[in-house]
Write an enzyme that holds these catalytic residues in place. Structure first.
Site, PDB file in Angstrom:
ATOM      1  N   ASP A  29     -19.195  17.822  19.660  1.00 51.35           N
ATOM      2  CA  ASP A  29     -17.774  17.684  19.361  1.00 51.35           C
ATOM      3  C   ASP A  29     -17.038  18.918  19.877  1.00 51.35           C
ATOM      4  OD1 ASP A  29     -15.227  17.798  17.811  1.00 51.35           O
ATOM      5  OD2 ASP A  29     -16.077  16.076  16.770  1.00 51.35           O
ATOM      6  N   GLN A  90      -9.526   7.655  11.678  1.00 55.50           N
ATOM      7  CA  GLN A  90      -9.967   7.688  13.073  1.00 55.50           C
ATOM      8  C   GLN A  90      -8.865   8.299  13.929  1.00 55.50           C
ATOM      9  OE1 GLN A  90     -10.412   3.851  15.001  1.00 55.50           O
ATOM     10  NE2 GLN A  90     -12.211   4.557  16.112  1.00 55.50           N
ATOM     11  N   HIS A  96     -16.741   6.004  17.302  1.00 53.17           N
ATOM     12  CA  HIS A  96     -17.647   7.143  17.459  1.00 53.17           C
ATOM     13  C   HIS A  96     -18.293   7.469  16.119  1.00 53.17           C
ATOM     14  CE1 HIS A  96     -13.582   8.726  16.713  1.00 53.17           C
ATOM     15  NE2 HIS A  96     -14.137   9.821  16.185  1.00 53.17           N
ATOM     16  N   HIS A  98     -19.983  10.424  13.933  1.00 54.24           N
ATOM     17  CA  HIS A  98     -20.142  11.864  13.764  1.00 54.24           C
ATOM     18  C   HIS A  98     -21.514  12.127  13.159  1.00 54.24           C
ATOM     19  CE1 HIS A  98     -15.828  13.098  14.142  1.00 54.24           C
ATOM     20  NE2 HIS A  98     -15.626  11.846  13.750  1.00 54.24           N
TER      21      HIS A  98
END
Length: 134
Positions: A29, A90, A96, A98
């Site tokens: 990230d 989001q 996605h 995490h």
């Protein structure tokens, strides 16, 4: 398409890639909340989990399964999180997952600590929800 994750997949934006399959990509990230905070995305653009094809879903979550062991090795625990739509938090409208390394001293707390306004529901309401979701 003006999707930052699609641009990462196409190579227009660089990323620190960790794992790549035919259908999924995992990378660090860019704005981590913990050391090792990783994102796993499908290469095709989908906004929500329920839109994923069976093939992309299987590949995405197999990639998550494999990488969870590696992320888990950093601190001993990993938070898996999916914000499924804007209302769920989001920020990038491309599904996605995490993978966030967690430890008892990170002060993040359990998922229930995120919600200060919780519903009070009767038994009848709970029964209705159960029927609706089953």
């Amino acid at each position: 398409m003006d999707c930052i994750f699609c641009k990462i997949v196409s190579g227009l934006i660089p990323a620190r890639k960790i794992m790549e399959t035919d259908n999924s990509l995992a990378f660090l990230d860019a704005f981590p909340v913990a050391r090792g905070h990783t994102l796993v995305i499908p290469k095709k653009h989908y906004e929500k989990v329920q839109q994923l094809s069976k093939e992309d879903n299987a590949d995405l979550f197999e990639t998550v399964r494999i990488l969870t062991s590696k992320v888990d090795a950093l601190t001993g625990s990993t938070l898996l999180a999916v914000h499924n739509g804007r209302g769920a938090g989001q920020e990038v409208p491309h599904i996605h997952v995490h993978l966030i390394p967690r430890s008892q001293d990170d002060a993040a707390g359990p998922v229930h600590s995120m919600f200060t306004k919780r519903p009070a529901m009767s038994e009848r309401e709970l029964d209705e929800l159960q029927k609706r979701l089953a």
